[in-house]
Design a protein around this motif. Structure first.
Motif, mmCIF file in Angstrom:
data_model
loop_
_atom_site.group_PDB
_atom_site.id
_atom_site.type_symbol
_atom_site.label_atom_id
_atom_site.label_comp_id
_atom_site.label_asym_id
_atom_site.label_seq_id
_atom_site.Cartn_x
_atom_site.Cartn_y
_atom_site.Cartn_z
ATOM 1 N N ILE A 48 -17.725 -43.624 66.743
ATOM 2 C CA ILE A 48 -17.901 -43.321 65.324
ATOM 3 C C ILE A 48 -19.345 -43.532 64.891
ATOM 4 N N ARG A 49 -19.984 -44.604 65.353
ATOM 5 C CA ARG A 49 -21.331 -44.924 64.895
ATOM 6 C C ARG A 49 -22.359 -43.891 65.364
ATOM 7 N N PRO A 50 -22.356 -43.479 66.628
ATOM 8 C CA PRO A 50 -23.263 -42.394 67.027
ATOM 9 C C PRO A 50 -23.002 -41.093 66.264
ATOM 10 N N ILE A 51 -21.738 -40.796 65.986
ATOM 11 C CA ILE A 51 -21.425 -39.601 65.198
ATOM 12 C C ILE A 51 -22.023 -39.735 63.800
ATOM 13 N N LEU A 52 -21.841 -40.913 63.196
ATOM 14 C CA LEU A 52 -22.412 -41.164 61.871
ATOM 15 C C LEU A 52 -23.926 -40.979 61.895
ATOM 16 N N MET A 53 -24.594 -41.498 62.921
ATOM 17 C CA MET A 53 -26.047 -41.384 63.019
ATOM 18 C C MET A 53 -26.484 -39.921 63.039
ATOM 19 N N GLY A 54 -25.835 -39.119 63.869
ATOM 20 C CA GLY A 54 -26.201 -37.709 63.958
ATOM 21 C C GLY A 54 -25.993 -36.974 62.652
ATOM 22 N N LEU A 55 -24.888 -37.266 61.957
ATOM 23 C CA LEU A 55 -24.610 -36.603 60.684
ATOM 24 C C LEU A 55 -25.594 -37.022 59.600
ATOM 25 N N LEU A 56 -25.987 -38.286 59.597
ATOM 26 C CA LEU A 56 -26.950 -38.753 58.585
ATOM 27 C C LEU A 56 -28.318 -38.111 58.789
ATOM 28 N N VAL A 57 -28.704 -37.922 60.042
ATOM 29 C CA VAL A 57 -29.960 -37.217 60.316
ATOM 30 C C VAL A 57 -29.859 -35.774 59.821
ATOM 31 N N SER A 58 -28.750 -35.107 60.120
ATOM 32 C CA SER A 58 -28.551 -33.726 59.684
ATOM 33 C C SER A 58 -28.470 -33.626 58.167
ATOM 34 N N LEU A 59 -27.988 -34.679 57.516
ATOM 35 C CA LEU A 59 -27.915 -34.704 56.057
ATOM 36 C C LEU A 59 -29.298 -34.558 55.424
ATOM 37 N N GLN A 60 -30.336 -34.982 56.160
ATOM 38 C CA GLN A 60 -31.714 -34.877 55.671
ATOM 39 C C GLN A 60 -32.298 -33.473 55.869
ATOM 40 N N GLY A 61 -31.485 -32.580 56.437
ATOM 41 C CA GLY A 61 -31.988 -31.243 56.742
ATOM 42 C C GLY A 61 -32.779 -31.209 58.030
ATOM 43 N N LEU A 301 -23.112 -39.574 48.727
ATOM 44 C CA LEU A 301 -23.133 -38.251 49.358
ATOM 45 C C LEU A 301 -23.351 -37.139 48.342
ATOM 46 N N ARG A 302 -22.826 -37.318 47.129
ATOM 47 C CA ARG A 302 -22.991 -36.295 46.092
ATOM 48 C C ARG A 302 -24.445 -36.151 45.654
ATOM 49 N N SER A 303 -25.265 -37.155 45.938
ATOM 50 C CA SER A 303 -26.683 -37.068 45.560
ATOM 51 C C SER A 303 -27.490 -36.221 46.536
ATOM 52 N N PHE A 304 -26.866 -35.820 47.645
ATOM 53 C CA PHE A 304 -27.512 -34.952 48.624
ATOM 54 C C PHE A 304 -27.009 -33.512 48.447
ATOM 55 N N PRO A 305 -27.833 -32.530 48.806
ATOM 56 C CA PRO A 305 -27.376 -31.136 48.725
ATOM 57 C C PRO A 305 -26.148 -30.900 49.602
ATOM 58 N N ASN A 306 -25.295 -29.974 49.151
ATOM 59 C CA ASN A 306 -24.135 -29.621 49.948
ATOM 60 C C ASN A 306 -24.596 -28.965 51.249
ATOM 61 N N SER A 307 -23.936 -29.329 52.352
ATOM 62 C CA SER A 307 -24.304 -28.807 53.669
ATOM 63 C C SER A 307 -23.149 -29.083 54.615
ATOM 64 N N PRO A 308 -23.146 -28.461 55.800
ATOM 65 C CA PRO A 308 -22.097 -28.783 56.777
ATOM 66 C C PRO A 308 -22.059 -30.264 57.130
ATOM 67 N N ALA A 309 -23.236 -30.895 57.236
ATOM 68 C CA ALA A 309 -23.275 -32.329 57.560
ATOM 69 C C ALA A 309 -22.666 -33.149 56.428
#
Length: 325
Positions: A48-61, A301-309
């Protein structure tokens, strides 16, 4: 497609790269270490933690980098070592239905294997480099140790207190999720403002994760596929019981303490405490607190733009709150 496969869709390449690097991360000349690592990785979780890390990076675009992959392997090594040491401290014979290292070998060998994995993790941290990363890893080790020591003190003195409970899970679980977020941001040189936001997000998800784990201990075994009441046997007094103790009158408090004195060897005492936690609203209260943490995470999460991540992180939050194992 199961929920985890849906969640990782935006980071499928990163996840594959992580799995490949994680599989070859352990090199051991000692036969006992090699055998131990084989046993540990054979019963791996969902990462779960590595998955979270990858998604948080992608959240930044941004795209997760090779440095992100290396940081993800590092965090999973630290997590693995902490679980080995926890099993020794708790004298736990099973994890995910499989014998723990301390049950398969002995406490001495298990501690040394945990230390070996920690050493590899610190070598990896040095190779990745950066003072912020090293500081995060060192602080994580400090907080995990403080949390374990506080948990031992609380169990030894039979302290039934919500403030101490949350201090323990913040140090033992939330800080691991926070570190995961921080290392992900360092891996792609994210801005300081974004770092603080995703660390808060990680903290809320980590607390929710642990609350769900603690609720499992008060759930019917058939629903979660593992024995219940284990935390009580180990002297860990978690939120469902803390809540009903706080609401109880003097006679009920004495009754709860009397039952706690017998849990190590009396299944009826455990069953009675589980019944009370349900009857008097302790489990429902823990579930409400879990949902509060998830709500705070979703607000961030709502403070970030909508995206697949972003959509995957919403799914991940929902999964952490409803998982059945």
């Amino acid at each position: 497609m199961n929920i985890i496969e849906q969640i990782v869709q935006p980071i499928a390449d990163y996840r594959l790269a992580f799995e490949e690097e994680y599989a070859r991360a352990f090199v051991a000349e000692s036969p006992i270490v090699a055998q131990s690592i084989e046993k540990i990785t054979a019963t791996r979780g969902k990462h779960i933690r590595p998955i979270l890390m990858g998604l948080l990076v992608s959240l930044q675009g941004k795209m997760p980098s090779q440095r992100t992959v290396s940081c993800a392997v590092l965090i999973e090594m630290l997590h693995m070592a902490s679980l080995i040491h926890d099993d020794v401290i708790d004298q736990a014979p099973l994890r995910r239905g499989q014998p723990t290292l301390n049950a398969f070998y002995d406490n001495h060998s298990a501690v040394l294997v945990g230390d070996y994995i920690l050493s590899i993790a610190f070598l990896r941290a040095a190779e990745i480099g950066g003072s912020s990363l090293i500081r995060t890893v060192a602080n994580l080790g400090k907080h995990l140790s403080e949390g374990e020591l506080l948990q031992i003190q609380v169990a030894t003195d039979c302290i039934i207190d919500e403030e101490n409970y949350f201090s323990i899970i913040e140090k033992k679980t939330a800080t691991l999720f926070e570190a995961c977020a921080a290392l992900g941001m360092y891996s792609v040189d994210a801005e300081a403002e974004e770092l603080l936001k995703v660390m808060q997000l990680g903290r809320h998800l980590g607390i929710a994760f642990q609350l769900r784990d603690d609720i499992f201990d008060y759930t019917m075994e058939a629903e979660v596929g593992k024995p219940v009441g284990n935390d009580l046997k180990e002297g860990k007094i978690t939120l469902p019981l803390i809540y009903i103790y706080k609401q109880a009158d003097c006679d009920q408090k004495e009754r709860i303490k009397s039952l706690l004195e017998r849990v190590e060897s009396d299944e009826k005492a455990i069953a009675e405490l589980l019944r009370m936690a349900h009857q008097f609203g302790g489990v429902a209260y823990a579930q409400r607190r879990l949902e509060e943490e998830l709500s705070k995470a979703l607000d961030i999460l709502r403070s970030f733009p909508n995206s697949p991540a972003n959509q995957s992180l919403v799914l991940l939050a929902e999964y952490l709150g409803k998982r059945t194992y």
